[in-house]
Design an enzyme around this catalytic site. Structure first.
Site, short mmCIF file in Angstrom:
data_model
loop_
_atom_site.label_atom_id
_atom_site.label_comp_id
_atom_site.label_asym_id
_atom_site.label_seq_id
_atom_site.Cartn_x
_atom_site.Cartn_y
_atom_site.Cartn_z
N LYS A 165 42.54 45.20 31.92
CA LYS A 165 43.84 46.33 32.31
C LYS A 165 44.90 46.51 31.18
CE LYS A 165 42.60 48.05 36.18
NZ LYS A 165 42.40 49.41 36.43
N SER B 40 34.56 39.71 40.13
CA SER B 40 34.15 40.99 39.37
C SER B 40 33.14 41.07 38.48
CB SER B 40 35.42 41.83 39.65
OG SER B 40 35.97 41.58 38.18
N1 PMP Z 1 37.86 43.36 37.95
C1 PMP Z 1 39.14 43.24 38.15
C2 PMP Z 1 39.67 41.50 38.22
C3 PMP Z 1 40.42 44.03 38.00
O1 PMP Z 1 41.54 43.71 38.16
C4 PMP Z 1 39.94 45.41 38.01
C5 PMP Z 1 41.00 46.37 38.17
N2 PMP Z 1 41.26 46.86 39.45
C6 PMP Z 1 38.49 45.74 38.06
C7 PMP Z 1 37.44 44.93 37.98
C8 PMP Z 1 38.01 47.20 38.29
O2 PMP Z 1 38.67 48.23 37.11
P1 PMP Z 1 39.02 49.40 37.41
O3 PMP Z 1 40.22 49.88 38.12
O4 PMP Z 1 38.99 50.02 36.08
O5 PMP Z 1 37.75 50.15 38.23
#
Ligand code: PMP
Length: 326
Positions: A46, A274
């Site tokens: 991010k 994630s």
């Molecule tokens: N993994 C984590 C730990 C995140 O904080 C985010 C952001 N919400 C994402 C994956 C996914 O990214 P995006 O919002 O670009 O789909």
């Protein structure tokens, strides 16, 4: 292009140009490569949108000099925005649902931001609503709104996508990434499809999340422990464009946690849930390519490891599945 070999004026200059590393558990015939976003200064993917979105908004006059940025966020966006806001002379307020990790909230505060918590049961929708209420009360405030702002996906179209293609000399067969706002996947996928329209694109969500319903997949809505990906209401995730996606892969909390532990133990990656889910899904796509079930222009899969497990130690991310408090 930044090589990270010369001195910089600001930490903002170190965002991006993260390494791409082969996942050693990949099938021999089809390599999976992971973009290690923990190498960013705020230690997550991010930071890219923090820098890109706020720089564009300042340039275009969408936020006045010395103005305030208010954003609903699970935390990593707040950290990325807080770093950029401070460097660009802006104030930052973040609206965070209570359930998200205390480490992230402490880091946002350390970076000079103010945190406002909303009830866990109101979810991300509750945080979005509260952010807009606050912005209406202040006259110099703006809500970048990562869930709806095309600059979010554009950041990845302009940076993450080209970095991947450069590292692999354009030989990319499939892109697999977790979707929270879906900015990461949409930006990379749009770039990838421009390079080769046959590139396979897979979105990853936790079991219990509802992105799959956009494709008519069977989904049962449920809570999940993973942080940062998934949605209970895909209409909130305005950036997600089904036209750019071939399949949505759902991954259980248990297999995401098993994989993030394996990635640490066997491959030296300190990454969170994630990333565990993305790794499971990317290896599944690689096996499908190997077995001829998916046709791709090249025998390779690229995924993204968005953030670090250190951010979730207080939640027991490395403890037993039952002790992991999502
Ligand atoms: N993994 C984590 C730990 C995140 O904080 C985010 C952001 N919400 C994402 C994956 C996914 O990214 P995006 O919002 O670009 O789909």
């Amino acid at each position: 292009m930044t090589s990270h070999r010369e001195p910089f004026d600001s930490v903002l200059d170190t965002v991006g140009q993260t390494p791409l590393v082969r996942v050693q558990a990949s099938p021999d015939e089809v390599s999976v490569y992971a973009k290690l976003e923990t190498f960013n200064p705020g230690a997550s993917v991010k930071d890219r949108i923090g820098k890109y979105m706020l720089e564009r908004m300042v340039e275009e006059g969408d936020v006045p000099p010395g103005g305030t940025v208010i954003e609903p966020t699970a935390g990593n966006t707040g950290i990325g925005f807080a770093i950029a806001a401070e460097q660009l002379g802006l104030d930052a307020i973040f609206v965070v649902p209570e359930r998200f990790s205390v480490e992230k909230q402490q880091l946002m505060q350390a970076l000079g931001a103010e945190i406002i918590n909303t009830p866990t049961e109101k979810g991300m929708d509750g945080a979005i609503e509260r952010a807009h209420q606050l912005a209406d009360e202040l006259d110099d405030a703006v809500v970048p709104q990562q869930f709806a702002n095309p600059l979010n996906a554009e950041a990845h179209y302009e940076t993450t996508g080209p970095e991947i293609y450069e590292a692999l000399d354009g030989e990319v067969g499939a892109i697999v990434a977790g979707c929270g706002t879906a900015g990461t996947l949409m930006g990379i996928a749009r770039y990838a499809r421009e390079q080769n329209p046959d590139t396979h694109v897979a979105a990853v969500e936790p079991d219990g999340s509802m992105y799959g319903t956009l494709f008519g997949d069977d989904r049962e809505e449920d809570e999940y422990k993973m942080e940062g990906i998934g949605t209970h209401d895909p209409t909130t995730n305005e950036l997600f464009d089904p036209e750019l996606v071939d399949e949505v892969i759902d991954v259980t909390d248990r297999s995401a946690q098993d994989e993030l532990k394996r990635l640490a133990r066997d491959e030296g990656h300190l990454v969170a849930s994630s990333a565990g889910a993305a790794s499971v899904a990317a290896q599944r796509v690689a096996a499908d390519i190997r077995d001829g079930e998916i046709e791709t222009p090249y025998d390779s899969v690229v995924t993204v490891f968005p953030d670090s497990s250190e951010r979730y130690l207080s939640k027991g991310i490395y403890r037993s599945f039952e002790e992991w408090d999502g």
